[in-house]
Design an enzyme around this catalytic site. Structure first.
Site, PDB file in Angstrom:
ATOM      1  N   GLU A 162      33.592   2.417  12.149  1.00 17.98           N
ATOM      2  CA  GLU A 162      33.227   3.701  12.743  1.00 17.98           C
ATOM      3  C   GLU A 162      31.772   3.644  13.143  1.00 17.98           C
ATOM      4  OE1 GLU A 162      34.567   4.734   9.350  1.00 17.98           O
ATOM      5  OE2 GLU A 162      36.588   5.191  10.060  1.00 17.98           O
TER       6      GLU A 162
ATOM      7  N   ASN B 146      24.836   6.387  18.695  1.00 22.56           N
ATOM      8  CA  ASN B 146      24.216   5.144  18.234  1.00 22.56           C
ATOM      9  C   ASN B 146      24.407   4.043  19.291  1.00 22.56           C
ATOM     10  OD1 ASN B 146      23.210   2.941  16.871  1.00 22.56           O
ATOM     11  ND2 ASN B 146      24.236   3.410  14.949  1.00 22.56           N
TER      12      ASN B 146
ATOM     13  N   TYR C 166      28.713  -3.816  19.244  1.00 27.83           N
ATOM     14  CA  TYR C 166      30.138  -4.004  18.955  1.00 27.83           C
ATOM     15  C   TYR C 166      30.930  -4.291  20.247  1.00 27.83           C
ATOM     16  CZ  TYR C 166      28.884  -2.019  14.412  1.00 27.83           C
ATOM     17  OH  TYR C 166      28.295  -1.784  13.194  1.00 27.83           O
TER      18      TYR C 166
HETATM   19  C1  LIG Z   1      22.582  -1.915  15.515  1.00 19.36           C
HETATM   20  C2  LIG Z   1      21.629  -2.987  14.949  1.00 19.36           C
HETATM   21  C3  LIG Z   1      22.278  -3.607  13.727  1.00 19.36           C
HETATM   22  C4  LIG Z   1      21.429  -4.069  16.021  1.00 19.36           C
HETATM   23  O1  LIG Z   1      20.666  -5.140  15.417  1.00 19.36           O
HETATM   24  P1  LIG Z   1      19.811  -6.166  16.292  1.00 19.36           P
HETATM   25  O2  LIG Z   1      19.568  -7.384  15.479  1.00 19.36           O
HETATM   26  O3  LIG Z   1      18.655  -5.481  16.884  1.00 19.36           O
HETATM   27  O4  LIG Z   1      20.861  -6.523  17.469  1.00 19.36           O
HETATM   28  P2  LIG Z   1      20.841  -7.848  18.348  1.00 19.36           P
HETATM   29  O5  LIG Z   1      19.431  -8.212  18.688  1.00 19.36           O
HETATM   30  O6  LIG Z   1      21.677  -8.878  17.680  1.00 19.36           O
HETATM   31  O7  LIG Z   1      21.566  -7.368  19.668  1.00 19.36           O
HETATM   32  C5  LIG Z   1      22.888  -7.765  19.998  1.00 19.36           C
HETATM   33  C6  LIG Z   1      23.422  -6.856  21.086  1.00 19.36           C
HETATM   34  O8  LIG Z   1      23.459  -5.511  20.618  1.00 19.36           O
HETATM   35  C7  LIG Z   1      23.089  -4.619  21.678  1.00 19.36           C
HETATM   36  N1  LIG Z   1      21.842  -3.948  21.330  1.00 19.36           N
HETATM   37  C8  LIG Z   1      21.054  -4.193  20.267  1.00 19.36           C
HETATM   38  N2  LIG Z   1      19.995  -3.349  20.258  1.00 19.36           N
HETATM   39  C9  LIG Z   1      20.135  -2.562  21.349  1.00 19.36           C
HETATM   40  C10 LIG Z   1      19.380  -1.477  21.882  1.00 19.36           C
HETATM   41  N3  LIG Z   1      18.267  -1.024  21.302  1.00 19.36           N
HETATM   42  N4  LIG Z   1      19.840  -0.865  23.017  1.00 19.36           N
HETATM   43  C11 LIG Z   1      20.973  -1.291  23.625  1.00 19.36           C
HETATM   44  N5  LIG Z   1      21.724  -2.322  23.163  1.00 19.36           N
HETATM   45  C12 LIG Z   1      21.321  -2.934  22.040  1.00 19.36           C
HETATM   46  C13 LIG Z   1      22.986  -5.472  22.919  1.00 19.36           C
HETATM   47  O9  LIG Z   1      24.259  -5.571  23.523  1.00 19.36           O
HETATM   48  C14 LIG Z   1      22.587  -6.813  22.319  1.00 19.36           C
HETATM   49  O10 LIG Z   1      22.932  -7.907  23.129  1.00 19.36           O
HETATM   50  P3  LIG Z   1      21.882  -8.457  24.235  1.00 19.36           P
HETATM   51  O11 LIG Z   1      20.618  -8.763  23.472  1.00 19.36           O
HETATM   52  O12 LIG Z   1      22.535  -9.657  24.788  1.00 19.36           O
HETATM   53  O13 LIG Z   1      21.708  -7.366  25.226  1.00 19.36           O
HETATM   54  C15 LIG Z   1      20.239  -2.393  14.573  1.00 19.36           C
HETATM   55  O14 LIG Z   1      19.774  -1.643  15.665  1.00 19.36           O
HETATM   56  C16 LIG Z   1      20.246  -1.534  13.336  1.00 19.36           C
HETATM   57  O15 LIG Z   1      20.136  -2.035  12.218  1.00 19.36           O
HETATM   58  N6  LIG Z   1      20.391  -0.185  13.499  1.00 19.36           N
HETATM   59  C17 LIG Z   1      20.362   0.742  12.366  1.00 19.36           C
HETATM   60  C18 LIG Z   1      21.618   0.671  11.514  1.00 19.36           C
HETATM   61  C19 LIG Z   1      22.859   0.957  12.314  1.00 19.36           C
HETATM   62  O16 LIG Z   1      22.902   1.836  13.175  1.00 19.36           O
HETATM   63  N7  LIG Z   1      23.942   0.207  11.984  1.00 19.36           N
HETATM   64  C20 LIG Z   1      25.246   0.363  12.617  1.00 19.36           C
HETATM   65  C21 LIG Z   1      26.058   1.371  11.871  1.00 19.36           C
HETATM   66  S1  LIG Z   1      27.687   1.552  12.616  1.00 19.36           S
END
Ligand SMILES: CC(C)(COP(=O)(O)OP(=O)(O)OC[C@H]1O[C@@H](n2cnc3c(N)ncnc32)[C@H](O)[C@@H]1OP(=O)(O)O)[C@@H](O)C(=O)NCCC(=O)NCCS
Length: 164
Positions: A111, A116, A123
């Protein structure tokens, strides 16, 4: 400590010994905290409870899984704030998907809040598709937020092992 993957982080299977560190990072990532006892239970219950990401001795991220065969649900996923945007989450998710498929998991669910965007994009990039909505699922500072249920069908252990 194993060699880092191409993201630069070492990816380990989530174990009960990591529960305190995971709870601490979780409390900095999310408004509603879960306790170390919660994480200890998640790690102890499942044969494959998830992945943790490390830079040296520092825990920088985790993805925690609940497995109810042949399905599994991603319970929580986070990367430490100042290390976002460096593909660490993508590396963890790739490992989780490969390992879950090898364990015989057929479908992954999760979910995610409709607002977000980073998580939804992450995902979607990994092949998850929208499977439903839950109205008012999250309580946030900005009021209730709907959740999107997302689903990913996995290829099955034989095909995953062959990499096809
Ligand atoms: C969601 C989260 C885990 C992403 O972690 P991250 O290490 O920054 O993500 P990545 O660098 O591996 O990014 C992978 C892909 O995610 C997407 N993405 C990541 N950050 C993004 C942003 N700020 N805006 C848009 N897309 C994003 C992109 O598709 C990206 O691929 P790309 O780099 O080829 O465009 C991080 O933002 C986080 O910890 N958020 C808070 C906790 C949370 O919301 N968890 C999910 C609960 S369901």
């Amino acid at each position: 400590m194993p060699a880092p993957d191409e993201s630069g982080a070492a990816l380990l299977q989530f174990t009960p010994e990591q529960a305190v560190a995971v709870a601490e990072l979780h409390s900095r990532c999310f408004a509603v905290s879960w306790t170390a006892a919660d994480f200890h239970r998640f790690a102890a219950l499942a044969a494959y409870p998830g992945v943790t990401a490390w830079l040296g001795e520092r825990l920088i991220g985790f993805v925690v899984l609940s497995v109810i065969e042949p399905e599994a649900e991603i319970l929580t996923l986070c990367i430490d704030k100042e290390l976002r945007g460096r593909r660490f989450a993508s590396a963890m998710l790739t490992r989780l998907i490969e390992d879950a498929a090898a364990q015989g998991v057929e479908t992954l669910f999760l979910e995610v809040g409709v607002r977000n965007e980073p998580a939804r994009a992450l995902y979607t990039r990994h092949g998850f598709i929208e499977a439903g909505r839950r109205t008012g699922y999250y309580r946030t500072d900005r009021g209730a937020e709907d959740a999107i249920v997302m689903r990913l069908s996995l290829p099955g252990p034989m095909r995953a092992a062959r990499g096809s």
